[in-house]
Design a protein around this motif. Sequence first.
Motif, short mmCIF file in Angstrom:
data_model
loop_
_atom_site.label_atom_id
_atom_site.label_comp_id
_atom_site.label_asym_id
_atom_site.label_seq_id
_atom_site.Cartn_x
_atom_site.Cartn_y
_atom_site.Cartn_z
N LEU A 273 0.97 43.09 -56.95
CA LEU A 273 0.35 43.86 -55.88
C LEU A 273 0.65 45.35 -56.02
CD1 LEU A 273 1.04 41.52 -52.81
CD2 LEU A 273 -1.15 41.92 -53.93
N LEU A 274 1.88 45.67 -56.41
CA LEU A 274 2.24 47.08 -56.59
C LEU A 274 1.41 47.71 -57.71
CD1 LEU A 274 3.94 49.58 -56.08
CD2 LEU A 274 5.79 48.56 -57.43
N CYS A 275 1.27 47.00 -58.82
CA CYS A 275 0.44 47.52 -59.92
C CYS A 275 -1.00 47.72 -59.46
CB CYS A 275 0.46 46.54 -61.10
SG CYS A 275 2.07 46.31 -61.86
N TYR A 276 -1.54 46.72 -58.80
CA TYR A 276 -2.94 46.77 -58.36
C TYR A 276 -3.16 47.92 -57.39
CZ TYR A 276 -7.54 44.63 -57.76
OH TYR A 276 -8.89 44.39 -57.78
N ASN A 282 -5.41 55.44 -58.04
CA ASN A 282 -5.51 56.27 -59.25
C ASN A 282 -4.16 56.77 -59.76
OD1 ASN A 282 -8.38 56.12 -59.46
ND2 ASN A 282 -8.54 57.64 -57.81
N ASN A 283 -3.10 56.11 -59.35
CA ASN A 283 -1.78 56.43 -59.87
C ASN A 283 -1.56 55.57 -61.11
OD1 ASN A 283 0.90 57.02 -60.38
ND2 ASN A 283 1.52 56.93 -58.22
N THR A 284 -2.28 55.90 -62.16
CA THR A 284 -2.28 55.06 -63.36
C THR A 284 -0.93 55.04 -64.06
OG1 THR A 284 -3.18 56.93 -64.61
CG2 THR A 284 -4.75 55.32 -63.76
N GLU A 285 -0.20 56.13 -63.94
CA GLU A 285 1.12 56.18 -64.60
C GLU A 285 2.07 55.15 -63.98
OE1 GLU A 285 4.76 59.34 -65.55
OE2 GLU A 285 2.87 60.06 -64.67
N ASP A 289 3.24 51.64 -65.87
CA ASP A 289 4.68 51.45 -66.06
C ASP A 289 5.15 50.15 -65.42
OD1 ASP A 289 7.37 52.38 -66.84
OD2 ASP A 289 7.68 52.57 -64.68
N GLU A 290 4.72 49.92 -64.15
CA GLU A 290 5.13 48.71 -63.45
C GLU A 290 4.53 47.47 -64.11
OE1 GLU A 290 7.23 48.09 -61.13
OE2 GLU A 290 7.79 50.13 -60.57
#
Length: 326
Positions: A273-276, A282-285, A289-290
């Motif tokens: 969920l955090l990655c998604y 748009n916080n792709t970094e 990373d996660e």
Amino acid sequence: VMVKSKAKKSEVKKQSSSRSEADDAAQLAEDAQALMDRFDVHEAMKLYRRALHLEPDNAALLEAFGEACLQMGQRDEACEAFGRSVELQPDGGAHRYMYLGQLRSGAEAVESFARGVAILRSERAAVEQRSGSREELQQAWVEATHALVSGLCSTAEIYLTDACDEPNAEESCEALAMEALSLVESLEVQTLAEPFVTAANLRLSQQRNDEATELLVKACSVVSSCDEANLPPFDLRLSMCRMLMEVDLSAEAVEHLQNLRLEDDDSLELRYLLCYAAFQTNNTELGADELEKAIAFAQTPACDPDEKEWLPQLLELQSEQAGMEG
């Protein structure tokens, strides 16, 4: 509503059939509780079984044993223990019925929750008849209101899941959720996020997303104002984050998910969920990373086998992001 209780030595004795058995069972229960306090649930279970061999119809012992079973993940045995406890002592603690509501399904779950809520209503009403200082009575009133609100929310949630096909499920859910909201909103200090999350869940099921959004904003505010000792349960906050993502409040979801990540580093669902949510904002970094860390962790022996069911979704998300970047 998981409310932990302790089988007091006096309660076990009270319900025992003879003095010698009372003493033996009460001592075993006390020793078992001491083990529970040290998180040695496995050994505590052995002592509770020995105590129940002496006193098989002791409601307090059955209740304590049921709670130990829950901690060991033995749901069927816990359900049997709580069921027998309420048969022997129907007017005892409400939490036994709330446990049964979570352990049963359909109409049986609804009936158990209803019995528990009825007791919670009576306990709240009884506060008005108590004597004591204004401060003590106010605290007792708030605690009784919180317990009732939590019970109402648990009952409402069952109508959104296992009991959704019961007659008048939506109407019953609506009444319970709105009563919970009205009770908590009457309190001077808001410390319960549960009624706002439950009502939001209902509104989402009704496709009334604007109302759900307002409720989730209130839930976030409550969570953010809580100190660490009074934070809502982990699973409730995780559900709140899922709903935040559903109503396009992914930035808020990222903030709360990162806090949850500090509490439980092993939940792959949380990590997914955090990655998604990070990619949604748009916080792709952060997302990349996660995602890399989550996939690596999922492939280690340290990852719980039950959590590994999230690995295919993590890999799919990684593939999607690679495709977008390509």
